[in-house]
Write a protein that holds these residues in place. Structure first.
Motif, PDB file in Angstrom:
ATOM      1  N   TYR A  31       5.932   5.020  -5.254  1.00  0.00           N
ATOM      2  CA  TYR A  31       4.857   5.471  -6.147  1.00  0.00           C
ATOM      3  C   TYR A  31       4.374   6.875  -5.732  1.00  0.00           C
ATOM      4  O   TYR A  31       4.164   7.751  -6.561  1.00  0.00           O
ATOM      5  CB  TYR A  31       3.675   4.493  -6.128  1.00  0.00           C
ATOM      6  CG  TYR A  31       3.871   3.211  -6.911  1.00  0.00           C
ATOM      7  CD1 TYR A  31       4.622   3.181  -8.086  1.00  0.00           C
ATOM      8  CD2 TYR A  31       3.284   2.020  -6.488  1.00  0.00           C
ATOM      9  CE1 TYR A  31       4.779   2.013  -8.812  1.00  0.00           C
ATOM     10  CE2 TYR A  31       3.443   0.843  -7.211  1.00  0.00           C
ATOM     11  CZ  TYR A  31       4.195   0.847  -8.361  1.00  0.00           C
ATOM     12  OH  TYR A  31       4.348  -0.309  -9.078  1.00  0.00           O
ATOM     13  N   TRP A  32       4.218   7.059  -4.434  1.00  0.00           N
ATOM     14  CA  TRP A  32       3.734   8.329  -3.891  1.00  0.00           C
ATOM     15  C   TRP A  32       4.716   9.446  -4.220  1.00  0.00           C
ATOM     16  O   TRP A  32       4.348  10.507  -4.724  1.00  0.00           O
ATOM     17  CB  TRP A  32       3.545   8.165  -2.386  1.00  0.00           C
ATOM     18  CG  TRP A  32       2.865   9.307  -1.700  1.00  0.00           C
ATOM     19  CD1 TRP A  32       2.561  10.536  -2.214  1.00  0.00           C
ATOM     20  CD2 TRP A  32       2.406   9.328  -0.364  1.00  0.00           C
ATOM     21  NE1 TRP A  32       1.937  11.313  -1.293  1.00  0.00           N
ATOM     22  CE2 TRP A  32       1.830  10.605  -0.125  1.00  0.00           C
ATOM     23  CE3 TRP A  32       2.408   8.414   0.675  1.00  0.00           C
ATOM     24  CZ2 TRP A  32       1.280  10.969   1.100  1.00  0.00           C
ATOM     25  CZ3 TRP A  32       1.858   8.779   1.893  1.00  0.00           C
ATOM     26  CH2 TRP A  32       1.298  10.033   2.097  1.00  0.00           C
ATOM     27  N   GLN A  33       6.001   9.210  -3.967  1.00  0.00           N
ATOM     28  CA  GLN A  33       7.035  10.222  -4.212  1.00  0.00           C
ATOM     29  C   GLN A  33       7.166  10.567  -5.699  1.00  0.00           C
ATOM     30  O   GLN A  33       7.445  11.699  -6.060  1.00  0.00           O
ATOM     31  CB  GLN A  33       8.387   9.734  -3.681  1.00  0.00           C
ATOM     32  CG  GLN A  33       8.467   9.723  -2.158  1.00  0.00           C
ATOM     33  CD  GLN A  33       9.674   8.949  -1.653  1.00  0.00           C
ATOM     34  OE1 GLN A  33      10.444   8.407  -2.427  1.00  0.00           O
ATOM     35  NE2 GLN A  33       9.812   8.906  -0.324  1.00  0.00           N
ATOM     36  N   GLN A  34       6.949   9.566  -6.546  1.00  0.00           N
ATOM     37  CA  GLN A  34       7.042   9.798  -7.993  1.00  0.00           C
ATOM     38  C   GLN A  34       5.723  10.319  -8.584  1.00  0.00           C
ATOM     39  O   GLN A  34       5.580  10.429  -9.792  1.00  0.00           O
ATOM     40  CB  GLN A  34       7.473   8.501  -8.703  1.00  0.00           C
ATOM     41  CG  GLN A  34       8.885   8.082  -8.400  1.00  0.00           C
ATOM     42  CD  GLN A  34       9.282   6.789  -9.098  1.00  0.00           C
ATOM     43  OE1 GLN A  34       8.444   6.100  -9.684  1.00  0.00           O
ATOM     44  NE2 GLN A  34      10.556   6.463  -9.028  1.00  0.00           N
ATOM     45  N   LYS A  35       4.774  10.595  -7.707  1.00  0.00           N
ATOM     46  CA  LYS A  35       3.464  11.149  -8.065  1.00  0.00           C
ATOM     47  C   LYS A  35       2.617  10.205  -8.924  1.00  0.00           C
ATOM     48  O   LYS A  35       1.772  10.634  -9.691  1.00  0.00           O
ATOM     49  CB  LYS A  35       3.629  12.508  -8.748  1.00  0.00           C
ATOM     50  CG  LYS A  35       4.286  13.522  -7.833  1.00  0.00           C
ATOM     51  CD  LYS A  35       4.380  14.873  -8.473  1.00  0.00           C
ATOM     52  CE  LYS A  35       5.068  15.826  -7.502  1.00  0.00           C
ATOM     53  NZ  LYS A  35       5.211  17.168  -8.049  1.00  0.00           N
ATOM     54  N   HIS A  36       2.851   8.899  -8.747  1.00  0.00           N
ATOM     55  CA  HIS A  36       1.970   7.888  -9.342  1.00  0.00           C
ATOM     56  C   HIS A  36       0.915   7.545  -8.280  1.00  0.00           C
ATOM     57  O   HIS A  36       0.942   6.481  -7.663  1.00  0.00           O
ATOM     58  CB  HIS A  36       2.764   6.630  -9.738  1.00  0.00           C
ATOM     59  CG  HIS A  36       3.780   6.849 -10.805  1.00  0.00           C
ATOM     60  ND1 HIS A  36       3.440   7.186 -12.091  1.00  0.00           N
ATOM     61  CD2 HIS A  36       5.140   6.777 -10.779  1.00  0.00           C
ATOM     62  CE1 HIS A  36       4.529   7.315 -12.820  1.00  0.00           C
ATOM     63  NE2 HIS A  36       5.584   7.086 -12.038  1.00  0.00           N
ATOM     64  N   TYR A  37       0.022   8.502  -8.070  1.00  0.00           N
ATOM     65  CA  TYR A  37      -0.906   8.408  -6.948  1.00  0.00           C
ATOM     66  C   TYR A  37      -1.852   7.212  -7.046  1.00  0.00           C
ATOM     67  O   TYR A  37      -2.139   6.560  -6.043  1.00  0.00           O
ATOM     68  CB  TYR A  37      -1.716   9.713  -6.815  1.00  0.00           C
ATOM     69  CG  TYR A  37      -0.833  10.917  -6.546  1.00  0.00           C
ATOM     70  CD1 TYR A  37       0.073  10.919  -5.485  1.00  0.00           C
ATOM     71  CD2 TYR A  37      -0.904  12.047  -7.350  1.00  0.00           C
ATOM     72  CE1 TYR A  37       0.890  12.017  -5.232  1.00  0.00           C
ATOM     73  CE2 TYR A  37      -0.098  13.151  -7.112  1.00  0.00           C
ATOM     74  CZ  TYR A  37       0.806  13.128  -6.055  1.00  0.00           C
ATOM     75  OH  TYR A  37       1.610  14.193  -5.811  1.00  0.00           O
ATOM     76  N   LEU A  51      -4.094  15.011  -1.663  1.00  0.00           N
ATOM     77  CA  LEU A  51      -3.144  15.623  -2.583  1.00  0.00           C
ATOM     78  C   LEU A  51      -3.698  15.701  -4.013  1.00  0.00           C
ATOM     79  O   LEU A  51      -3.428  16.674  -4.715  1.00  0.00           O
ATOM     80  CB  LEU A  51      -1.828  14.814  -2.606  1.00  0.00           C
ATOM     81  CG  LEU A  51      -0.870  15.013  -1.445  1.00  0.00           C
ATOM     82  CD1 LEU A  51       0.266  14.023  -1.540  1.00  0.00           C
ATOM     83  CD2 LEU A  51      -0.294  16.437  -1.499  1.00  0.00           C
ATOM     84  N   THR A  52      -4.422  14.644  -4.402  1.00  0.00           N
ATOM     85  CA  THR A  52      -4.950  14.595  -5.773  1.00  0.00           C
ATOM     86  C   THR A  52      -6.148  15.519  -5.955  1.00  0.00           C
ATOM     87  O   THR A  52      -6.451  15.917  -7.066  1.00  0.00           O
ATOM     88  CB  THR A  52      -5.341  13.159  -6.163  1.00  0.00           C
ATOM     89  OG1 THR A  52      -6.284  12.645  -5.215  1.00  0.00           O
ATOM     90  CG2 THR A  52      -4.133  12.266  -6.221  1.00  0.00           C
ATOM     91  N   ILE A  67      -3.070  10.682   0.290  1.00  0.00           N
ATOM     92  CA  ILE A  67      -2.836  10.733  -1.156  1.00  0.00           C
ATOM     93  C   ILE A  67      -4.055  11.320  -1.861  1.00  0.00           C
ATOM     94  O   ILE A  67      -3.919  12.151  -2.771  1.00  0.00           O
ATOM     95  CB  ILE A  67      -2.516   9.329  -1.715  1.00  0.00           C
ATOM     96  CG1 ILE A  67      -1.193   8.821  -1.141  1.00  0.00           C
ATOM     97  CG2 ILE A  67      -2.445   9.344  -3.235  1.00  0.00           C
ATOM     98  CD1 ILE A  67      -0.932   7.347  -1.364  1.00  0.00           C
TER      99      ILE A  67
END
Length: 200
Positions: free
Chosen positions: A161-167, A198-199, A195
């Motif tokens: 999820y993190w890598q696919q930017k589904h934070y 990053l957001t 995370i």
């Protein structure tokens, strides 16, 4: 046992005898859920004042839905007057209703019962339709969140999820993992903080 013979026994229980007893015992053995057969067998045993009546009554009572009807049928006086209208007795309606093995109803339901059953079915259908409409109106993300089962959340899934930017999903996955594995809650809290940075 032939259908017409069975019907005749129901209509004229005074004809029940030793021969009918044997036939009815065979009938309930082959069709244990045939309520009318049990009722006739018990009536037959009662008429013959058979010593096995009590034993069969215990078995038969299990297979008959309405024991009040069974009681009245067994203890009903056999009319001496042959010209008595069948409608005046319980026998004829039973004969008309319960000709087939496995038929569970012993009496016609009243209109009120029918209406209450229809109302129940309608209310269940209405709830199902309302639920379906609510699900249609619900955003896709919320549906996916509800469907995701916490027991299948893994650390690998959280990283994906993190890598696919589904934070948001990644944070939720780490929160679930923190609850699932409290001994690693500090590590998961650190991941959540990364995370969130990053957001922001």
């Amino acid at each position: 046992m032939q259908k017409n013979v069975f019907y005749n026994y129901l209509k004229h229980p005074e004809t029940l005898n030793q021969e009918s007893l044997t036939e009815l015992k065979t009938l309930v053995k082959n069709y244990p859920t045939f309520q009318s057969a049990w009722m006739l067998l018990l009536k037959n045993l009662k008429i013959l004042d058979h010593p096995d009546f009590e034993q069969y009554l215990k078995q038969g009572a299990i297979h008959v839905a309405d024991r009040r009807i069974l009681y009245h049928f067994i203890h009903q006086e056999i009319p001496k007057n042959e010209e008595q209208s069948p409608a005046e007795t319980l026998v004829d309606p039973l004969a008309l209703e319960y000709m087939t093995p496995g038929f569970y109803r012993l009496q016609e339901p009243t209109e009120q019962k029918d209406e209450s059953l229809v109302d129940l079915i309608r209310s269940i259908r209405k709830k199902e339709v309302t639920k379906e409409l609510e699900e249609v109106d619900q955003p896709v993300e919320e549906k996916e969140e509800e469907k995701s089962d916490n027991s299948f959340v893994t650390e690998t899934l959280a990283k994906i999820y993190w890598q696919q930017k589904h934070y948001r999903k990644a944070i939720q996955a780490y929160e679930n993992l923190s609850l699932k594995y409290p001994e690693k809650s500090t590590y998961f809290a650190g991941q959540i903080e990364k995370i969130k940075k990053l957001t922001n």
